[in-house]
Scaffold this motif. Structure first.
Motif, PDB file in Angstrom:
ATOM      1  N   SER A 122      -3.499  -2.263  -7.415  1.00 37.62           N
ATOM      2  CA  SER A 122      -3.658  -2.308  -5.963  1.00 37.62           C
ATOM      3  C   SER A 122      -4.359  -3.579  -5.506  1.00 37.62           C
ATOM      4  O   SER A 122      -5.410  -3.931  -6.005  1.00 37.62           O
ATOM      5  N   GLY A 123      -3.744  -4.282  -4.577  1.00 39.47           N
ATOM      6  CA  GLY A 123      -4.344  -5.491  -4.037  1.00 39.47           C
ATOM      7  C   GLY A 123      -4.161  -6.703  -4.920  1.00 39.47           C
ATOM      8  O   GLY A 123      -4.599  -7.791  -4.569  1.00 39.47           O
ATOM      9  N   GLN A 124      -3.538  -6.567  -6.085  1.00 38.36           N
ATOM     10  CA  GLN A 124      -3.391  -7.712  -6.978  1.00 38.36           C
ATOM     11  C   GLN A 124      -1.934  -8.046  -7.260  1.00 38.36           C
ATOM     12  O   GLN A 124      -1.471  -9.118  -6.941  1.00 38.36           O
ATOM     13  N   TYR A 125      -1.235  -7.140  -7.890  1.00 39.70           N
ATOM     14  CA  TYR A 125       0.169  -7.444  -8.195  1.00 39.70           C
ATOM     15  C   TYR A 125       0.967  -6.158  -8.312  1.00 39.70           C
ATOM     16  O   TYR A 125       0.412  -5.076  -8.529  1.00 39.70           O
ATOM     17  N   ARG A 157       6.046  12.518   6.915  1.00 32.00           N
ATOM     18  CA  ARG A 157       5.681  11.368   7.758  1.00 32.00           C
ATOM     19  C   ARG A 157       6.899  10.477   7.948  1.00 32.00           C
ATOM     20  O   ARG A 157       7.068   9.466   7.290  1.00 32.00           O
ATOM     21  N   ALA A 197       0.801  -1.214   0.000  1.00 27.94           N
ATOM     22  CA  ALA A 197       0.000   0.000   0.000  1.00 27.94           C
ATOM     23  C   ALA A 197       0.839   1.272   0.000  1.00 27.94           C
ATOM     24  O   ALA A 197       0.482   2.252  -0.612  1.00 27.94           O
ATOM     25  N   ASN A 198       1.990   1.237   0.651  1.00 32.31           N
ATOM     26  CA  ASN A 198       2.800   2.442   0.700  1.00 32.31           C
ATOM     27  C   ASN A 198       4.242   2.052   0.411  1.00 32.31           C
ATOM     28  O   ASN A 198       4.861   1.345   1.189  1.00 32.31           O
ATOM     29  N   THR A 240       4.583  -5.100 -10.389  1.00 33.91           N
ATOM     30  CA  THR A 240       5.597  -5.615 -11.300  1.00 33.91           C
ATOM     31  C   THR A 240       6.749  -4.635 -11.409  1.00 33.91           C
ATOM     32  O   THR A 240       6.534  -3.431 -11.545  1.00 33.91           O
ATOM     33  N   THR A 276       0.041   4.406  -5.238  1.00 36.49           N
ATOM     34  CA  THR A 276      -0.051   3.822  -6.584  1.00 36.49           C
ATOM     35  C   THR A 276       0.036   4.862  -7.683  1.00 36.49           C
ATOM     36  O   THR A 276       0.379   4.552  -8.817  1.00 36.49           O
ATOM     37  N   GLU A 277      -0.272   6.119  -7.363  1.00 40.51           N
ATOM     38  CA  GLU A 277      -0.289   7.136  -8.433  1.00 40.51           C
ATOM     39  C   GLU A 277       1.083   7.735  -8.694  1.00 40.51           C
ATOM     40  O   GLU A 277       1.263   8.491  -9.635  1.00 40.51           O
ATOM     41  N   ASP A 298       4.236  -1.705 -13.048  1.00 41.66           N
ATOM     42  CA  ASP A 298       2.786  -1.823 -12.884  1.00 41.66           C
ATOM     43  C   ASP A 298       2.455  -2.032 -11.429  1.00 41.66           C
ATOM     44  O   ASP A 298       3.190  -2.700 -10.713  1.00 41.66           O
TER      45      ASP A 298
END
Lengths: 462, 574, 363
Positions: free
Chosen positions: B234-237, B125, B38-39, B239, B215-216, B231
């Motif tokens: 989110s939540g899938q792969y 952060r 996620a991050n 690359t 992701t962006e 690539d």
């Protein structure tokens, strides 16, 4: 019509607001704040990554930057025994200790004084005496009865200490004895009201929600709206596809059973559906997974996620077939799980229609049975089905939670479980609100359709 | 009737058409991730998964070569020269001449200075990593050659070398194109005086930087490493694609560990363990680590699986231990604690919870580090008679429902409140086994599985009798001061068990300053003896890591140190 | 009560499936009760580290002089048979009281809202005004103070004191101060209490989210104790019985004998207990057994997901969760899964026939 719709909309907003508020407040009131997970639990490891004070400071900064150090609500009602500056005491362990002290002895001012002097004494302890003093400090921090505190204080009193820490010790002991003597039992039963004003967590969160800013996910720092959007995209297609399949299948089954010759079908399908209905979703999904996607039995399906990246850009059909390939098992599970309920409802709707006079008339006219069923009964049975489906789609979400966890589909359900485990409350609130919103909207839509479709209801509304 | 037949038939055909498994490319390594990181922000990342990926995108000054588990220079051309003065120490580094960013510009000391400013800046952060670099006071970049620079640090401890080389170096040209941070000095960031840095320009920079790693932000997530993010669904792969003509290929002898061999690396996100194992058996994964023991044993029996996959079980450095609260009056006598140690039954724990994929140990020093491990001590064994004898000698008297002792006029009962983190099967099983063993001698044990936050809060407040915990170690640094020194034994300190004697305190300081390996070995062995004798910190075992890797790859550098294998080194077998 | 027994009797006589289902449930109940005297060779939490993951009926391990794992074991060598038996007990020990409480709550709220509607309940404005502080004090003493007390580990008398105050202070406010306020003429006037609307809103709010989602969202926030989970379940399961009770109450109110009794001036309490309650029981019984089935499924799902349930609790869901560590141990899913499904099936069969019998009787 317009006023009743407006009234319903108002009511729906009220419902939404109360749900969101309840989830938000409960998630904040429960022990443990997000962020301490990663900061406070930093494994000591085989070398130091900063000591406790540095970590505490970092943690406070995190709380400040995420507004988590503000009071929770516009006002608070706490026990009169607790100090009113309690929410400013950090770290959390100190706050909890002070709270216990104040509750037990019923004197917020004296408890705070004793607490401060205890902290001062701790920092003044000489290096060599730490080990000796540890049991006494433990007794003070962990005591559950006043007599234990008294013993610990008396024992400390007789203990000779280095002069640097001795003055601090005397001060701490004096305050400790006063606390013990002035203790007011059951003071905690007196409620105290405190006003916090607009600078509170709830106000900031809610005004943000109202402006369409759903907050930032605490887990990954992305906007909640976007996280939700991605997850909903995945769940939506799965739900829609399985709902369409399940409804079609259920409709066909119900039609089969409603025929006059359907008795045979009823005898086969009803027990089967009854049995199916009593298998919990997770057992069904695991059974399917172990039976149909494992090399030990039959390996028909790929088992995880929603496909993966390939270098070339596939065409629509290839993408569709790949998607279906991965969705097949989850879809079958969802269809099977919901089939009994749907079939039953369809069957009852059809049956209710079949007892109406006009059906008898149609039959008497000599129309063939399938014509009667398809042309007359189906059309009229569709009306209750509208409400049924609007009720059904959000209920599917519950099944999707389990299916998505087992089959690793990154949808709303898995997002919920993940954020529940990480206490990512902006996302939890977001999901709950979206689901509730969805259900309310579909209800409103069903109402509207009903009004449009059935002139009798319009009469009744007046 | 016809309709329903046609319907079910078409459905069946649709289903059967899925039976073919998707094809795959041979030069792509496919790895399982437990969660979507996620991050991927190289400063504020918060999972080991993220760290594994960021490691392929960015470089740090020093790096671990998993081939022989040693620390080696990464972005730096050699280890730093250390100069110590009474209260300060200086680490002089120079960056490899070949090292360059994705746009071809060289990596310099200015980038290091920029990175450190970000690590210490407000509004960014960086709460997690900030404490780690707290001791670095300033960076001085050489005027003649920007590749040379010196880190000015307060004090000295042996892990500082590792820590100065541990953070990822970020590109200044890409993240701070307006050069906002150039004029801000590091000492001014350390001071709490906020007038210098509280400008809107810095706030904008921090805001922009905080978004990095989502992701962006693909085009900003470019480092000096051998891979770029191609690539991320989110939540899938996720690359990664190899950079063309990466500088790491031209570094001479260092090319053996600065590698970028596979064309693509694809991380598949599969949270559920069962699903991941099935995916592996379906040949859809090339690498799967953290395989549960029972499954690992089954894979070992499976001949057809082993035709395509190699199973590895390297000795790891993660210690599982039980801590006893020595401050508690009922546990303050070391004989009581030794009795408990005799009930722990590490041998059975290893057999049942780890199916023998673990090595017993006497203390926190890994047995695989032979020079420092004390092989002269025998680990505690399961021995109820000895436990009863020890309890009696500590003054406990057995009654109908347990053990009692008189303490200051009060009857004290020996009961144990054992905490562990909820959701962890190994701790749960360990706790259950201990509970059963303790029941054999008549000590009641209450188990408390707690949610993470509550668990650490209870430990911080010293509100426990015993707890189970893991601790991640490494073979390079042995600074046990935070774990065992009495100065860390206060509320919230790392010395949760309250262990400490004057001798051990002195030993811990000596271990950290000694430079001679033999002297260090002697001191560490003495520490292990005291730890064993005091029995507050019951080291149980070091786990073996269990993983499967497809056998078309060689040079996998399987190791016990995280991340257990070097993806960038994977090569196809000729 | 009599109505219910008659109902069960008629269902028993007419349907063999009902007989089978009820016998199965009674058998499970019997197992749960006589558990301590059953000759089970192992305790459910007893570990047998030498026999991990043994298959059911694995005769190669059978020895005359040693106890035998008939249905196999899980990853810690815990005996499946005794876990199944004790799992039955905890399944019912949790879900029966929870569902009883939920039905009671639902019955009370549903019947009251059906009986009083929006207009028939009226109290003086003064008392209505006092309801708000009364609720506030109730929450303070019934919720806040006990939560604070748990951190202090005080004696149980302190809890009783809080409970007493939770009842006394609101009562004092409504009855005592409410009576005082009656001296002001404006506050003396009666006004209606929209009881029906309130209950309906409450139901609407709770059912606007799927139950599992609601429980998941809340269960992770509370500590994983049985008490917390039970309270949560009661608070989410009362809506079903409440709805049915309300609908039945609305129907009863229009019945001739009831209207006659009302016009004769029979007091409300007598009306409720003597006339309404017997009619309310059958629909609530249906909702009860239906809710029980849902509760069993939910409880095992939560154990499976390991959210909100302690791992020391012997349960069917805990056995099934064992499959996650070892996919080839099929018996860990099949046996408890079948038992769970059979129980749910039996409960649903019961409620189906009860419903049919009661509809039959009404028509």
């Amino acid at each position: 019509m317009a006023t009743s719709l407006l009234k319903r909309l108002l009511l729906a907003t009220l419902v939404l607001w109360s749900i969101a508020t309840a989830v938000f407040l409960i998630s904040k009131v429960m022990p443990g704040t997000y962020g301490s997970e990663q900061l406070n639990q930093a494994d000591p490891g085989y070398y130091s990554r900063g000591d406790a004070t540095v970590l505490d400071r970092a943690y406070r900064e995190f709380l400040r930057s995420t507004n988590q150090d503000l009071p929770l609500f516009y006002f608070s009602v706490a026990s009169g025994a607790t100090p009113d500056t309690l929410h400013r005491v950090f770290p959390m362990r100190d706050r909890l200790f002070l709270e216990r002290l104040a509750l037990r002895y019923g004197d917020p001012r004296q408890a705070t004084l004793f607490f401060r002097n205890l902290k001062g004494f701790e920092t003044a302890i000489a290096e060599q005496q730490r080990t000796i003093l540890q049991p006494y400090l433990y007794a003070i921090y962990q005591h559950t009865q006043p007599v234990q505190l008294q013993h610990a204080l008396q024992a400390l009193d007789t203990l000779p200490l280095a002069p640097t820490s001795d003055t601090q010790k005397q001060r701490m002991l004096a305050d400790g004895y006063t606390l013990l003597n002035t203790s007011i039992k059951h003071r905690y039963l007196q409620p105290a009201f405190q006003w916090h004003g607009l600078s509170n967590q709830y106000h900031l969160w809610f005004s943000g929600m109202a402006k369409g800013n759903w907050g930032i996910s605490l887990r990954d720092g992305r906007p909640v709206a976007q996280v939700l959007y991605e997850a909903i995209g995945n769940t939506w297609w799965l739900l829609l596809a399985s709902m369409v399949f399940a409804s079609l299948l259920a409709m066909e089954l119900a039609l089969l059973m409603i025929r006059r010759a359907g008795r045979k079908w009823r005898q086969i399908t009803l027990p089967f559906l009854f049995l199916l209905d009593s298998i919990p979703v997770f057992v069904l999904a695991i059974l399917l997974l172990v039976l149909l996607a494992s090399p030990a039995f039959l390996q028909l399906f790929p088992v995880y996620g929603m496909g993966y990246h390939t270098a070339s850009e596939p065409n629509l059909f290839a993408r569709m077939s790949q998607w279906l390939q991965y969705m097949a098992l989850p879809m079958i599970s969802l269809v099977l799980v919901n089939l009994p309920y749907l079939t039953n409802q369809f069957y009852h709707a059809l049956k209710a229609v079949s007892e109406q006079d006009y059906i008898r008339t149609a039959r008497a006219k000599g129309l063939s049975e399938s014509a009667v069923i398809r042309r007359h009964m189906l059309r009229n049975a569709l009306l209750p089905v509208i409400t049924l489906l609007s009720d059904f789609l959000p209920a599917l979400v519950a099944g999707a939670v389990i299916i998505e966890t087992i089959f690793a589909i990154p949808g709303v359900g898995r997002l919920l479980i993940d954020s529940v485990l990480a206490r990512d409350y902006p996302v939890i609130v977001g999901i709950v609100v979206v689901i509730a919103l969805f259900k309310l909207l579909s209800h409103l839509l069903a109402d509207l359709l009903y009004h449009v479709a059935d002139p009798r209801l319009r009469q009744a509304a007046r | 009737m016809r309709k329903i037949l046609a319907f079910s038939l078409s459905f069946l055909i649709l289903l059967l058409s899925f039976c073919s498994q998707p094809e795959r490319q041979p030069d792509e390594v496919r790895v399982r991730l437990v969660i979507d990181p996620a991050n991927l922000n190289p400063v504020s990342y918060n999972s080991l998964e993220a760290l594994q990926i960021i490691n392929l995108l960015y470089n740090s000054l020093l790096t671990v070569d998993l081939d022989d588990n040693t620390l080696k220079p990464g972005l730096a051309s050699s280890f730093p020269e250390v100069e110590r003065n009474d209260s300060l120490s200086f680490f002089r580094y120079s960056i490899r001449p070949e090292a360059e960013w994705a746009d071809g510009s060289p990596v310099t000391g200015h980038d290091v200075a920029f990175t450190l400013k970000l690590l210490k800046a407000p509004h960014v952060r960086n709460e997690q990593i900030k404490p780690q670099v707290e001791f670095i006071r300033d960076v001085i970049v050489s005027k003649d050659n920007p590749k040379h620079f010196t880190l000015v640090c307060t004090g000295f401890s042996p892990e500082m070398e590792l820590l100065t080389g541990d953070f990822f170096i970020l590109p200044e040209y890409l993240l701070d194109p307006e050069r906002v941070l150039v004029s801000v000095t590091i000492p001014s960031l350390i001071k709490t005086d906020s007038t210098q840095y509280n400008t809107t320009r810095i706030k904008t920079l921090a805001e922009r930087f905080n978004r990095l790693g989502s992701t962006e932000s693909k085009d900003l997530l470019l480092g000096s490493g051998g891979y770029t993010l191609s690539d991320w669904a989110s939540g899938q792969y996720i690359t990664l694609q190899r950079k063309e003509n990466w500088w790491g290929g031209t570094t001479g002898s260092a090319t053996s560990y600065l590698t970028a061999k596979p064309e693509r690396i694809s991380f598949q996100i599969i949270p559920d363990n069962t699903t991941a194992l099935l995916a592996l058996q379906n040949r859809q994964l090339d690498v799967l680590d953290n395989i549960p023991v029972a499954e690992f044993e089954q894979l070992r029996q499976n001949a057809s699986f082993q035709e395509e996959y190699n199973l590895h079980a390297p000795q790891g450095f993660d210690l599982v231990y039980a801590g006893i609260n020595s401050r508690s009056p009922k546990l303050s006598d070391k004989r009581t604690r030794q009795a408990i140690a005799h009930l722990m039954d590490a041998a059975s724990l290893i057999k049942v919870t780890q199916q023998s994929y673990a090595s017993p140990t006497v203390g926190p020093v890994p047995p695989s580090v032979k020079s420092f491990y004390h092989s002269g001590i025998n680990p505690y064994t399961f021995n109820p008679e000895e436990a009863i004898r020890l309890l009696k000698s500590a003054g406990w008297i057995q009654d109908k429902d347990g053990w009692y002792r008189n303490e200051g006029g009060q009857r004290l009962k020996l009961d144990i409140n054992l905490l562990y983190r909820a959701g962890n099967t190994v701790y749960e099983q360990t706790a259950l086994i201990f509970q059963q063993n303790a029941a054999k001698v008549g000590i009641p044990v209450t188990l408390q599985a707690l949610e993470g936050n509550v668990y650490s809060q209870k430990l911080d407040q010293h509100d426990f009798d015993m707890f189970l915990r893991g601790i991640s170690g490494n073979p390079f640094v042995f600074n046990y001061k935070p774990l065992f020194h009495t100065s860390y034994a206060g509320l919230g300190g790392f010395n949760t068990t309250g262990f400490g004697t004057p001798e051990s305190d002195a030993l811990l300081d000596e271990i950290n300053t000694s430079q001679d390996p033999e002297e260090k070995a002697r001191l560490l062995k003495r520490l292990q003896e005291i730890l064993h004798e005091e029995a507050t910190f019951l080291s149980l075992y070091f786990r073996k890591e269990k993983m499967a890797i497809h056998n078309r790859f060689t040079n996998t550098k399987v190791s016990g140190v995280r991340p257990y294998y070097d993806l960038s080194a994977f090569m196809l077998k000729p | 009560m009599k109505h219910l027994i008659i109902l069960i009797k008629s269902a028993w006589q007419s349907a063999p499936a009902f007989r089978l289902a009820l016998s199965f449930l009674l058998f499970l109940g019997l197992v749960a009760i006589i558990l301590p005297w059953l000759p089970l060779p192992f305790q459910p939490n007893e570990l047998d580290l030498d026999a991990v993951y043994t298959r059911p009926f694995d005769w190669t391990r059978f020895q005359e002089d040693k106890s035998f794992h008939w249905l196999g074991t899980d990853g810690l060598g815990r005996d499946l048979l005794s876990n199944l038996a004790y799992g039955t007990r905890s399944a019912f020990a949790i879900s029966l009281p929870v569902m009883l409480l939920a039905s009671l709550l639902g019955l009370l709220l549903g019947a009251a809202s059906g009986f009083y509607g929006d207009r028939r309940a009226s109290i003086s404005r003064g008392r209505k005004l006092m309801l708000v502080p009364a609720l506030f004090f109730f929450l303070f003493y019934a919720l806040y103070v006990p939560l604070q007390l748990t951190s202090l580990q005080v004696a149980s008398t302190d809890y009783w004191l809080a409970a007493l105050l939770a009842l006394a202070v609101p009562a004092l406010l409504v009855v005592g101060i409410g009576a005082l306020l009656k001296r002001i003429p404006y506050l003396k006037a009666k006004s209606s209490l929209p009881l029906d609307g309130l209950v309906l809103r409450l139901i609407e709010i709770e059912t606007s989210i799927p139950r599992l989602v609601l429980i998941l969202a809340l269960a992770a926030l509370f500590p994983p104790t049985l008490m917390a989970l039970s309270i949560l379940l009661v608070l989410t399961f009362w809506t079903g019985p409440a709805r049915l009770a309300r609908a039945e109450m609305l129907r009863i109110r229009t019945l001739p004998f009831f209207e006659a009794a009302t016009s004769l001036g029979v007091p409300e309490s007598r009306l409720m207990v003597k006339h309404a309650l017997p009619h309310l029981l059958p629909p609530v019984a249906v909702a009860f057994s239906f809710g029980l089935a849902g509760l069993l499924m939910l409880e095992s799902t939560l154990s499976f997901l390991n959210i909100g349930v302690s791992s020391e609790l012997v349960s069917w869901g805990r056995i099934i969760a064992g499959i996650r560590a070892n996919t080839s141990a099929w018996w860990l899913v099949v046996i408890p899964g079948a038992t769970l499904s059979a129980t749910v099936l039996a409960l649903q069969t019961c409620s189906y026939y009860l419903l049919r019998a009661s509809q039959h009787r009404v028509s």
